[in-house]
Write an enzyme that holds these catalytic residues in place. Structure first.
Site, PDB file in Angstrom:
ATOM      1  N   TYR A 165      -1.176   0.277  10.893  1.00  0.00           N
ATOM      2  CA  TYR A 165      -1.528  -0.411   9.644  1.00  0.00           C
ATOM      3  C   TYR A 165      -0.357  -0.362   8.661  1.00  0.00           C
ATOM      4  CZ  TYR A 165      -3.505  -0.957   4.949  1.00  0.00           C
ATOM      5  OH  TYR A 165      -3.724  -1.339   3.636  1.00  0.00           O
ATOM      6  N   GLU A 168       0.236   3.665   1.792  1.00  0.00           N
ATOM      7  CA  GLU A 168       0.375   4.095   3.193  1.00  0.00           C
ATOM      8  C   GLU A 168       1.815   3.927   3.687  1.00  0.00           C
ATOM      9  OE1 GLU A 168      -1.407   4.797   6.372  1.00  0.00           O
ATOM     10  OE2 GLU A 168      -2.602   5.941   4.970  1.00  0.00           O
ATOM     11  N   LYS A 215       1.934  -3.436   7.138  1.00  0.00           N
ATOM     12  CA  LYS A 215       2.006  -3.700   5.699  1.00  0.00           C
ATOM     13  C   LYS A 215       3.440  -3.599   5.181  1.00  0.00           C
ATOM     14  CE  LYS A 215      -2.083  -4.597   3.974  1.00  0.00           C
ATOM     15  NZ  LYS A 215      -2.364  -5.661   3.007  1.00  0.00           N
ATOM     16  N   THR A 237       0.801  -1.227   0.000  1.00  0.00           N
ATOM     17  CA  THR A 237       0.000   0.000   0.000  1.00  0.00           C
ATOM     18  C   THR A 237       0.834   1.277   0.000  1.00  0.00           C
ATOM     19  OG1 THR A 237      -1.432   1.334   1.436  1.00  0.00           O
ATOM     20  CG2 THR A 237      -0.170  -0.359   2.530  1.00  0.00           C
TER      21      THR A 237
END
Ligand code: NAP
Ligand code: G4F
Length: 334
Positions: free
Chosen positions: A151, A128, A155, A126
């Site tokens: 999160y 992110e 990831k 991601t």
């Protein structure tokens, strides 16, 4: 011989669109779904493909069930889409987020390594992971990573495990660094769907406002149906590699509100939107937008649906859903 694909997170947004794509391509699709007291197959049902997907019960937190499923299916391709994918919840549940997103990925990589090392593996990484890379915009495969949420950290670890299993054990493991992608099948807690659902409810007189957090955050929003094609393309190449998938254009939450309210004929949304500190994050990513030129050159992938088309598609889908809830819409009375 039929090609078999195994998808974790088959009940999620991307799992549903990817299942549809692979079925169209003639794959036999096996989907991991976790047990819950109420089955959650609405997306597969909306796409009309639930009866064509082999639902396999298991959980990313249960290495044993994952191993047994991989051993019995021996898929040609594995797409690891399962995750605790809501950034906001990851501050309240950092351990669960890490168990599912990081350790779950590791369980799956180990199962592939053990039972079918020739299987091609896709990891759902991601944007992110970049954090606030303002000085490195747009972000590409070489941009430094600085995760800002539990999160994103979970990831990032899963991303590096994927790269590591490719480099250490020769697995055909690819990581797709996908920027935000949305659709009418998006979960209701994400800002885009929260807005389009809210707009539809306001239009039909069911709600009078939408409560939101930071309206100035900017995201690179694409259409999930376009993005699952990139996942498949990554696994069809001669060599495993990592790719950024994005539109290259970003918009603020305010822009999204402009476009969504305009789709129902409301030009001034301010009376319908309230800011609530409950939806602010302890650490915010102000701006994300990606450069997907590597994917465009090597995979021949390009996004097809524009931001305006995406928002309109989502508003229209929510209007249809809400209309079914309320047979006599408020607009017909005004
Ligand atoms: P989503 O709609 O939230 O779907 C997540 C899926 O994971 C659901 O099927 C969920 O099952 C499943 N899951 C969660 N915990 C599990 C567990 N312990 N065991 C088995 N399954 C579990 O997410 P999405 O938007 O489709 O995203 C797919 C993947 O791409 C995720 O890994 C996400 O982090 C990543 N990603 C998404 C975006 C985006 O913008 N959409 C961008 C970059 C990366 P339930 O239905 O039972 O909850
Ligand atoms: O829609 P969001 O919750 O998505 P976010 O945090 O960007 O994460 C999504 O995209 C990632 C890829 O970059 C994925 F990895 C991840 O799994 C997920 O799919 O929030 C978008 C922005 C944020 O800046 C948030 O602070 O919208 C802002 N926002 C403002 N008000 C809100 C709200 N977000 C949510 N969910 N709810 C609000 O009320």
């Amino acid at each position: 011989m039929t090609k078999k694909a195994f998808i974790t997170g088959v009940t999620g947004q991307d799992g549903a669109y990817l299942s549809q794509l692979l079925l169209e391509k003639g794959y036999e699709v096996y989907g991991l779904a976790r047990r819950s007291s109420t089955p959650n197959y609405w997306r597969l049902e909306e796409l009309g493909i639930l009866d064509q997907v082999h639902i396999m019960e298991g959980d990313m937190n249960d290495a044993h069930s994952l191993g047994a499923l991989i051993k019995s299916v021996k898929p040609l391709e594995v797409y690891n889409l399962a995750a605790q994918s809501f950034v906001g919840a990851s501050w309240q549940q950092p351990m669960l987020t890490t168990e599912v997103n990081t350790l779950g990925t590791l369980h799956l990589l180990n199962a592939v390594k053990l039972y079918c090392p020739e299987t091609r593996f896709y990891q759902a990484s991601t944007s992110e992971m970049y954090g606030n890379s303002h000085f490195d915009s747009p972000q590409d495969e070489l941009t430094p990573l600085h995760p800002k949420s539990p999160y994103a950290i979970s990831k990032l670890a899963a991303h590096w495990f994927t790269v590591n299993y490719r480099e250490s054990f020769g697995l055909f493991a690819c990581s797709g660094i996908l920027f935000n992608h949305e659709s009418p099948l998006r979960g209701i807690e994400f800002v885009t769907r929260k807005i389009t659902d809210g707009v539809a409810r306001i239009k039909f007189g069911l709600n009078d406002h939408i409560a939101l957090g930071n309206l100035d955050a900017k995201r690179d929003w694409g259409f999930a149906g376009d993005y699952v094609k990139a996942m498949w393309l990554m696994l069809q190449q001669d060599n495993a590699d990592d790719y950024v998938i994005s539109t290259g254009v970003n918009h603020s939450v305010r822009d999204f509100l402009d476009t969504a309210f305009a789709a129902v004929g409301i030009s001034n949304w301010e009376p319908y939107v309230r800011q609530d500190s409950k939806f602010m994050r302890p650490s915010e990513l102000n701006e994300l937008f990606g450069k997907s030129s590597k994917a465009q050159e090597k995979l021949g992938w390009k996004p097809k649906v524009s931001f305006e088309e995406l928002v309109k598609m989502m508003v229209e889908a929510d209007l249809k859903r809400i209309e079914k809830l309320k047979p006599i819409p408020a607009i017909s009375r005004t």
